[in-house]
Design a protein around this motif. Structure first.
Motif, PDB file in Angstrom:
ATOM      1  N   TRP A   1       7.966 -15.744  23.171  1.00  0.00           N
ATOM      2  CA  TRP A   1       6.863 -15.529  24.104  1.00  0.00           C
ATOM      3  C   TRP A   1       7.417 -15.439  25.515  1.00  0.00           C
ATOM      4  N   VAL A   2       6.629 -14.845  26.389  1.00  0.00           N
ATOM      5  CA  VAL A   2       7.065 -14.621  27.765  1.00  0.00           C
ATOM      6  C   VAL A   2       6.778 -15.856  28.611  1.00  0.00           C
ATOM      7  N   VAL A   3       7.765 -16.251  29.427  1.00  0.00           N
ATOM      8  CA  VAL A   3       7.595 -17.326  30.399  1.00  0.00           C
ATOM      9  C   VAL A   3       8.051 -16.797  31.759  1.00  0.00           C
ATOM     10  N   ASN A   4       7.971 -17.619  32.771  1.00  0.00           N
ATOM     11  CA  ASN A   4       8.261 -17.141  34.123  1.00  0.00           C
ATOM     12  C   ASN A   4       9.684 -16.619  34.297  1.00  0.00           C
ATOM     13  N   ASP A   5      10.646 -17.212  33.595  1.00  0.00           N
ATOM     14  CA  ASP A   5      12.043 -16.844  33.801  1.00  0.00           C
ATOM     15  C   ASP A   5      12.601 -15.914  32.735  1.00  0.00           C
ATOM     16  N   GLY A   6      11.755 -15.420  31.843  1.00  0.00           N
ATOM     17  CA  GLY A   6      12.249 -14.513  30.814  1.00  0.00           C
ATOM     18  C   GLY A   6      11.431 -14.604  29.545  1.00  0.00           C
TER      19      GLY A   6
ATOM     20  N   MET B   1      14.879 -29.714  19.884  1.00  0.00           N
ATOM     21  CA  MET B   1      14.465 -28.365  19.489  1.00  0.00           C
ATOM     22  C   MET B   1      15.196 -27.366  20.381  1.00  0.00           C
ATOM     23  N   PRO B   2      16.338 -26.869  19.928  1.00  0.00           N
ATOM     24  CA  PRO B   2      17.112 -25.943  20.758  1.00  0.00           C
ATOM     25  C   PRO B   2      16.301 -24.710  21.129  1.00  0.00           C
ATOM     26  N   GLN B   3      16.571 -24.199  22.319  1.00  0.00           N
ATOM     27  CA  GLN B   3      15.883 -22.998  22.770  1.00  0.00           C
ATOM     28  C   GLN B   3      16.844 -22.102  23.525  1.00  0.00           C
ATOM     29  N   ALA B   4      16.572 -20.818  23.461  1.00  0.00           N
ATOM     30  CA  ALA B   4      17.352 -19.831  24.203  1.00  0.00           C
ATOM     31  C   ALA B   4      16.398 -19.064  25.102  1.00  0.00           C
ATOM     32  N   LEU B   5      16.520 -19.271  26.387  1.00  0.00           N
ATOM     33  CA  LEU B   5      15.716 -18.547  27.359  1.00  0.00           C
ATOM     34  C   LEU B   5      16.543 -17.360  27.847  1.00  0.00           C
ATOM     35  N   ILE B   6      16.062 -16.159  27.554  1.00  0.00           N
ATOM     36  CA  ILE B   6      16.812 -14.947  27.890  1.00  0.00           C
ATOM     37  C   ILE B   6      16.067 -14.184  28.971  1.00  0.00           C
ATOM     38  N   SER B   7      16.786 -13.784  29.994  1.00  0.00           N
ATOM     39  CA  SER B   7      16.158 -13.078  31.109  1.00  0.00           C
ATOM     40  C   SER B   7      15.679 -11.694  30.680  1.00  0.00           C
ATOM     41  N   ILE B   8      14.668 -11.199  31.354  1.00  0.00           N
ATOM     42  CA  ILE B   8      14.160  -9.860  31.071  1.00  0.00           C
ATOM     43  C   ILE B   8      15.255  -8.826  31.315  1.00  0.00           C
ATOM     44  N   LYS B   9      16.060  -9.052  32.344  1.00  0.00           N
ATOM     45  CA  LYS B   9      17.146  -8.122  32.660  1.00  0.00           C
ATOM     46  C   LYS B   9      18.110  -7.983  31.487  1.00  0.00           C
ATOM     47  N   ASP B  10      18.512  -9.121  30.907  1.00  0.00           N
ATOM     48  CA  ASP B  10      19.446  -9.076  29.776  1.00  0.00           C
ATOM     49  C   ASP B  10      18.803  -8.468  28.535  1.00  0.00           C
ATOM     50  N   LEU B  11      17.509  -8.679  28.375  1.00  0.00           N
ATOM     51  CA  LEU B  11      16.822  -8.206  27.167  1.00  0.00           C
ATOM     52  C   LEU B  11      16.322  -6.762  27.264  1.00  0.00           C
ATOM     53  N   THR B  12      16.359  -6.177  28.455  1.00  0.00           N
ATOM     54  CA  THR B  12      15.761  -4.852  28.665  1.00  0.00           C
ATOM     55  C   THR B  12      16.163  -3.816  27.617  1.00  0.00           C
TER      56      THR B  12
ATOM     57  N   TYR C   1      16.662  -4.105  24.635  1.00  0.00           N
ATOM     58  CA  TYR C   1      16.140  -4.463  23.317  1.00  0.00           C
ATOM     59  C   TYR C   1      14.618  -4.607  23.300  1.00  0.00           C
ATOM     60  N   LEU C   2      13.970  -4.371  24.431  1.00  0.00           N
ATOM     61  CA  LEU C   2      12.518  -4.493  24.514  1.00  0.00           C
ATOM     62  C   LEU C   2      11.829  -3.265  23.940  1.00  0.00           C
TER      63      LEU C   2
ATOM     64  N   LYS D   1       6.384  -1.689  29.339  1.00  0.00           N
ATOM     65  CA  LYS D   1       5.223  -1.296  30.138  1.00  0.00           C
ATOM     66  C   LYS D   1       4.495  -2.528  30.681  1.00  0.00           C
ATOM     67  N   CYS D   2       4.238  -3.504  29.831  1.00  0.00           N
ATOM     68  CA  CYS D   2       3.497  -4.689  30.255  1.00  0.00           C
ATOM     69  C   CYS D   2       4.278  -5.535  31.242  1.00  0.00           C
ATOM     70  N   LEU D   3       5.599  -5.577  31.079  1.00  0.00           N
ATOM     71  CA  LEU D   3       6.438  -6.381  31.949  1.00  0.00           C
ATOM     72  C   LEU D   3       6.868  -5.610  33.200  1.00  0.00           C
ATOM     73  N   LYS D   4       6.493  -4.328  33.232  1.00  0.00           N
ATOM     74  CA  LYS D   4       6.812  -3.457  34.377  1.00  0.00           C
ATOM     75  C   LYS D   4       8.313  -3.450  34.662  1.00  0.00           C
ATOM     76  N   VAL D   5       9.070  -3.261  33.590  1.00  0.00           N
ATOM     77  CA  VAL D   5      10.530  -3.246  33.706  1.00  0.00           C
ATOM     78  C   VAL D   5      10.985  -1.899  34.246  1.00  0.00           C
TER      79      VAL D   5
END
Length: 252
Positions: free
Chosen positions: A204-209, A226-237, A239-240, A246-250
């Motif tokens: 799911w989307v959060v403020n930092d990615g 509970m391990p988590q991996a927060l990935i930035s939108i920039k790094d994930l672009t 693969y989106l 469109k929704c994230l206005k990348v």
């Protein structure tokens, strides 16, 4: 001319409705009941009482998005997915369900709005269940992202299917565990978890990615949480999905 102005006015009104923030009221609801079993009475610490302690960002509107979020809350709690009118009704339905299935336990959980733009809104559920007499309780966390324009659950539509993002998940897990090398990461994970696989739950989307959340015991011992991996939108672009871009206005 009048029709043109009417069309513009209606379009503006529609955009305003879609873009408006989801109005919520944070409510804390507590419910308790008496211990039912002799086993629980034997193992329960002095003064211990079964019950539920819930903190909920409950939507206050009657619009479709508010109802969609409430139904997601109900589904997350395993109760009837109807449009509850307030947090108390939701918790009462959950309390009844818990008492019918496993009376002697304590449950703490929160349902929190964690991200919102004109296009998307995300909620996160965090909780901790403890059955009386158990060695320890069980934590859990999952989330969801809705597209405001049509209330569609975007969680499985953020990242392309079969996207190879193991290297990004590994990077996020290294940050979570505060390690730097693959060998150090392997030491805190169960054997065979490198290359890193995606979690069983949807991101799911959060403020930092975008949040990729693993459950307790999923890839690491209980002590690891509970391990988590927060990935930035920039790094994930790369693969989106087109919908997510469109929704994230990348900008690419």
């Amino acid at each position: 001319m009048k029709r043109t102005f009417l069309f513009i006015a209606l379009a503006a009104a529609f955009i305003s409705v879609v873009a408006a923030n989801l109005q919520v009221k944070q409510v804390n609801v507590k419910r308790t009941w008496a211990i039912s079993s002799s086993e629980a009475q034997e193992y329960a610490p002095e003064g211990w009482t079964p019950g539920i302690d819930a903190t909920i960002d409950f939507p206050t509107g009657n619009d479709k998005l508010s109802q969609t979020v409430v139904k997601w809350m109900a589904s997350s709690l395993g109760v009837a997915t109807i449009a509850y009118s307030n947090a108390e009704q939701l918790v009462d339905a959950y309390t009844l369900n818990v008492k019918e299935n496993d009376n002697d336990m304590t449950i703490e959980f929160s349902l929190t709005k964690v991200y919102e733009t004109n296009e998307l809104v995300s909620y996160e559920m965090q909780g901790y269940d403890y059955n009386c007499g158990a060695a320890h309780g069980m934590p859990y966390c999952h989330g969801v992202t809705f597209r405001k324009s049509d209330c569609k659950d975007m969680s499985d539509l953020l990242v392309k299917k079969n996207a190879r993002i193991s290297h990004l998940l590994k990077k996020g897990l290294k940050e979570y565990f505060s390690v730097t090398t693959d060998n150090q990461l392997q030491e805190v994970l169960f054997d065979g978890n490198i290359p890193v696989r995606t979690p069983g739950s949807s991101p799911w989307v959060v403020n930092d990615g975008i949040m990729f959340q693993y459950g307790a015991y999923e890839i690491a011992p209980y002590a690891a949480g509970m391990p988590q991996a927060l990935i930035s939108i920039k790094d994930l672009t790369p693969y989106l999905t087109p919908e997510a871009i469109k929704c994230l206005k990348v900008k690419r």
